[in-house]
Design a protein around this motif. Sequence first.
Motif, PDB file in Angstrom:
ATOM      1  N   LEU A   1      16.470   2.579  39.034  1.00 25.24           N
ATOM      2  CA  LEU A   1      16.132   3.779  38.267  1.00 25.24           C
ATOM      3  C   LEU A   1      16.586   3.590  36.828  1.00 25.24           C
ATOM      4  O   LEU A   1      17.684   3.065  36.586  1.00 25.24           O
ATOM      5  N   PRO A   2      15.784   4.001  35.871  1.00 20.68           N
ATOM      6  CA  PRO A   2      16.219   3.901  34.480  1.00 20.68           C
ATOM      7  C   PRO A   2      17.363   4.879  34.192  1.00 20.68           C
ATOM      8  O   PRO A   2      17.506   5.911  34.851  1.00 20.68           O
ATOM      9  N   ASP A   3      18.149   4.559  33.173  1.00 18.70           N
ATOM     10  CA  ASP A   3      19.279   5.426  32.806  1.00 18.70           C
ATOM     11  C   ASP A   3      18.835   6.838  32.473  1.00 18.70           C
ATOM     12  O   ASP A   3      19.533   7.810  32.779  1.00 18.70           O
ATOM     13  N   SER A   4      17.691   6.975  31.833  1.00 16.80           N
ATOM     14  CA  SER A   4      17.220   8.311  31.444  1.00 16.80           C
ATOM     15  C   SER A   4      16.968   9.191  32.662  1.00 16.80           C
ATOM     16  O   SER A   4      17.257  10.394  32.640  1.00 16.80           O
ATOM     17  N   LEU A   5      16.446   8.607  33.746  1.00 15.38           N
ATOM     18  CA  LEU A   5      16.196   9.390  34.951  1.00 15.38           C
ATOM     19  C   LEU A   5      17.510   9.755  35.646  1.00 15.38           C
ATOM     20  O   LEU A   5      17.688  10.884  36.120  1.00 15.38           O
ATOM     21  N   VAL A   6      18.436   8.785  35.707  1.00 13.95           N
ATOM     22  CA  VAL A   6      19.757   9.083  36.277  1.00 13.95           C
ATOM     23  C   VAL A   6      20.456  10.182  35.473  1.00 13.95           C
ATOM     24  O   VAL A   6      21.090  11.079  36.028  1.00 13.95           O
ATOM     25  N   TYR A   7      20.313  10.133  34.156  1.00  9.50           N
ATOM     26  CA  TYR A   7      20.910  11.161  33.280  1.00  9.50           C
ATOM     27  C   TYR A   7      20.350  12.544  33.616  1.00  9.50           C
ATOM     28  O   TYR A   7      21.112  13.523  33.727  1.00  9.50           O
ATOM     29  N   GLN A   8      19.021  12.653  33.791  1.00  8.85           N
ATOM     30  CA  GLN A   8      18.409  13.944  34.114  1.00  8.85           C
ATOM     31  C   GLN A   8      18.878  14.458  35.468  1.00  8.85           C
ATOM     32  O   GLN A   8      19.078  15.669  35.652  1.00  8.85           O
ATOM     33  N   ILE A   9      19.060  13.550  36.417  1.00  5.77           N
ATOM     34  CA  ILE A   9      19.551  13.964  37.734  1.00  5.77           C
ATOM     35  C   ILE A   9      20.990  14.469  37.618  1.00  5.77           C
ATOM     36  O   ILE A   9      21.354  15.500  38.195  1.00  5.77           O
ATOM     37  N   PHE A  10      21.808  13.746  36.859  1.00  5.37           N
ATOM     38  CA  PHE A  10      23.217  14.144  36.706  1.00  5.37           C
ATOM     39  C   PHE A  10      23.349  15.487  35.989  1.00  5.37           C
ATOM     40  O   PHE A  10      24.342  16.200  36.202  1.00  5.37           O
ATOM     41  N   LEU A  11      22.386  15.839  35.135  1.00  6.00           N
ATOM     42  CA  LEU A  11      22.443  17.136  34.449  1.00  6.00           C
ATOM     43  C   LEU A  11      22.390  18.301  35.430  1.00  6.00           C
ATOM     44  O   LEU A  11      22.902  19.386  35.141  1.00  6.00           O
ATOM     45  N   SER A  12      21.784  18.095  36.571  1.00  3.40           N
ATOM     46  CA  SER A  12      21.662  19.174  37.568  1.00  3.40           C
ATOM     47  C   SER A  12      22.877  19.242  38.497  1.00  3.40           C
ATOM     48  O   SER A  12      22.942  20.129  39.353  1.00  3.40           O
ATOM     49  N   LEU A  13      23.818  18.312  38.354  1.00  5.65           N
ATOM     50  CA  LEU A  13      25.003  18.292  39.202  1.00  5.65           C
ATOM     51  C   LEU A  13      26.174  18.989  38.513  1.00  5.65           C
ATOM     52  O   LEU A  13      26.198  19.140  37.294  1.00  5.65           O
ATOM     53  N   GLY A  14      27.147  19.369  39.317  1.00  4.11           N
ATOM     54  CA  GLY A  14      28.375  19.913  38.777  1.00  4.11           C
ATOM     55  C   GLY A  14      29.328  18.812  38.354  1.00  4.11           C
ATOM     56  O   GLY A  14      29.109  17.632  38.658  1.00  4.11           O
ATOM     57  N   PRO A  15      30.410  19.152  37.664  1.00  5.45           N
ATOM     58  CA  PRO A  15      31.345  18.129  37.176  1.00  5.45           C
ATOM     59  C   PRO A  15      31.924  17.258  38.290  1.00  5.45           C
ATOM     60  O   PRO A  15      32.001  16.030  38.139  1.00  5.45           O
ATOM     61  N   ALA A  16      32.332  17.853  39.406  1.00  6.27           N
ATOM     62  CA  ALA A  16      32.919  17.068  40.490  1.00  6.27           C
ATOM     63  C   ALA A  16      31.899  16.114  41.096  1.00  6.27           C
ATOM     64  O   ALA A  16      32.227  14.962  41.431  1.00  6.27           O
ATOM     65  N   ASP A  17      30.647  16.580  41.238  1.00  5.61           N
ATOM     66  CA  ASP A  17      29.603  15.716  41.810  1.00  5.61           C
ATOM     67  C   ASP A  17      29.269  14.566  40.866  1.00  5.61           C
ATOM     68  O   ASP A  17      28.987  13.449  41.313  1.00  5.61           O
ATOM     69  N   VAL A  18      29.293  14.810  39.553  1.00  7.19           N
ATOM     70  CA  VAL A  18      29.023  13.738  38.592  1.00  7.19           C
ATOM     71  C   VAL A  18      30.089  12.649  38.713  1.00  7.19           C
ATOM     72  O   VAL A  18      29.772  11.438  38.725  1.00  7.19           O
ATOM     73  N   LEU A  19      31.338  13.045  38.811  1.00  6.62           N
ATOM     74  CA  LEU A  19      32.411  12.065  38.926  1.00  6.62           C
ATOM     75  C   LEU A  19      32.312  11.288  40.236  1.00  6.62           C
ATOM     76  O   LEU A  19      32.573  10.073  40.279  1.00  6.62           O
ATOM     77  N   ALA A  20      31.946  11.978  41.325  1.00  9.16           N
ATOM     78  CA  ALA A  20      31.791  11.291  42.610  1.00  9.16           C
ATOM     79  C   ALA A  20      30.633  10.307  42.567  1.00  9.16           C
ATOM     80  O   ALA A  20      30.734   9.188  43.089  1.00  9.16           O
ATOM     81  N   ALA A  21      29.531  10.704  41.924  1.00 10.60           N
ATOM     82  CA  ALA A  21      28.376   9.809  41.833  1.00 10.60           C
ATOM     83  C   ALA A  21      28.692   8.585  40.986  1.00 10.60           C
ATOM     84  O   ALA A  21      28.129   7.496  41.201  1.00 10.60           O
ATOM     85  N   GLY A  22      29.585   8.729  40.041  1.00  9.75           N
ATOM     86  CA  GLY A  22      29.942   7.601  39.191  1.00  9.75           C
ATOM     87  C   GLY A  22      30.658   6.494  39.914  1.00  9.75           C
ATOM     88  O   GLY A  22      30.818   5.393  39.367  1.00  9.75           O
ATOM     89  N   LEU A  23      31.083   6.728  41.154  1.00  6.18           N
ATOM     90  CA  LEU A  23      31.760   5.700  41.939  1.00  6.18           C
ATOM     91  C   LEU A  23      30.794   4.806  42.701  1.00  6.18           C
ATOM     92  O   LEU A  23      31.225   3.839  43.344  1.00  6.18           O
ATOM     93  N   VAL A  24      29.505   5.118  42.640  1.00  2.79           N
ATOM     94  CA  VAL A  24      28.519   4.389  43.443  1.00  2.79           C
ATOM     95  C   VAL A  24      28.296   2.986  42.905  1.00  2.79           C
ATOM     96  O   VAL A  24      28.360   1.993  43.642  1.00  2.79           O
ATOM     97  N   CYS A  25      28.007   2.869  41.626  1.00  4.18           N
ATOM     98  CA  CYS A  25      27.719   1.569  41.033  1.00  4.18           C
ATOM     99  C   CYS A  25      28.052   1.597  39.543  1.00  4.18           C
ATOM    100  O   CYS A  25      28.372   2.652  38.992  1.00  4.18           O
TER     101      CYS A  25
END
Length: 567
Positions: free
Chosen positions: A9-33
């Motif tokens: 996935l391009p960074d721009s698409l990941v960025y748009q997905i992360f915009l819909s998440l809360g702060p805790a979910d963004v930090l958790a998703a950042g542990l994936v890769c």
Amino acid sequence: MDEGGTPLLPDSLVYQIFLSLGPADVLAAGLVCRQWQAVSRDEFLWREQFYRYYQVARDVPRHPAAMSWYEEFQRLYDTVPCVEVQTLREHTDQVLHLSFSHSGYQFASCSKDCTVKQAPAPRPGQAITTAAPAEQIWSNDLTISLLHSADMRPYNWSYTQFSQFNKDDSLLLASGVFLGPHNSSSGEIAVISLDSFALLSRVRNKPYDVFGCWLTETSLISGNLHRIGDITSCSVLWLNNAFQDVESENVNVVKRLFKIQNLNASTVRTVMVADCSRFDSPDLLLEAGDPATSPCRIFDLGSDNEEVVAGPAPAHAKEGLRHFLDRVLEGRAQPQLSERMLETKVAELLAQGHTKPPERSATGAKSIKQILPHQMTTAGPVLGEGRGSDAFFDALDHVIDIHGHIIGMGLSPDNRYLYVNSRAWPNGAVVADPMQPPPIAEEIDLLVFDLKTMREVRRALRAHRAYTPNDECFFIFLDVSRDFVASGAEDRHGYIWDRHYNICLARLRHEDVVNSVVFSPQEQELLLTASDDATIKAWRSPRTMRVLQAPRPRPRTFFSWLASQRR
């Protein structure tokens, strides 16, 4: 990512997905890769998260000291003292006030059980001091324990209400309500040595909610009130030596500072001292005038007159009235006139003196520059140089009209900003009858004034409420740290706001009215609250709690180290 490490996935698409998440979910998703980790630290992403999560207006810029939006979000989320770590129940009645020492190692508490308690602030390996009815010793190891307790009931006190450490933390000022003859109540200030916990001196303080405060390490300010008529009175501020047992008869232990006119049945309450030199503001300092032209007064507490050593001499009749009123205010003469006639005489004197009266429900600022510790022991001028020879009262340098009932004040650590808790009158309300003021709002406004410009600099905050009517209002103490401001409230909560963004960050729960809050001056991530539920609570930040609770590596002994070297 695919097997070759190429992002699916391009960074721009990941960025748009992360915009819909809360702060805790963004930090958790950042542990994936690694890709998601990089996107989860994006500055634009955390700017959006910040404004959305804290509901800050978009036109409010980031704090000037912040390095990034991610770190600023983390500061507000992780460094606010909102985790309850200890509840102290040593007081047996309502706890009214808390104060920290300047070093942050000790704090004192005052209560309606008529005790002053001192305890060390909660730090690893340190002890805490408080004052209470009987002498007790508290020790501390990550928890608060009592070091000393003093009962003020043997001195005819009804309860203790305020305390303050002097600048070098060697003395403690404690004020309370003193029961006089015929059940009359005024105030009294006690000075306690923190080396021996001995009571050094006691000073009368009227009305009792002037509280008193330190001016230097060994001199304190008290008040006195003299009724002149039904709605007119005179408040006198006095400078007192903390050590009253002076052997030399040439050394004064008390000096008069100001005589302030009270109109509309109002009186001076809650005196505070702001060190204007901290922000270099010449317009707030009382500049010394030319000795050849400035009138200078010598106050002699042992005589019946007040000598004017410079300036034009007033008329004989006016001077006689002034000296008579001076003697009345100092208790050395009894008025032969009725209150109405005496009030009329004072009004005539005021009209001739052209003094500026203070306004009701206003804070007054009086500049102090020429106060020096050695002046307590001389016959020279202390304060009042700004009062002309034909003026009976001192004119205020600045008056800030709050348009409401003031129920609390606090200074920023640099002494530049004054925070005021106020319950406002209705818009356009006029005080027609001083004995029946307009109704006050239930909402408490937290106002901020710049003492350099004497102007309001922040919009009012309304996050806490009060329910008592005009004639039953009481003082709710607030405190200001480098980044935060905290206040008690009648709704059983303490509140913490961010000073830059004007947002409420935490509500601290008690079982009754929260009367006082105080930050540690050395560690703003530690806060104490006091309540009518007779408890004191200690609050820590989430970050501090993680550090304190983190497992510590076991120290290796010498023999285990030696054995590992032989392998």
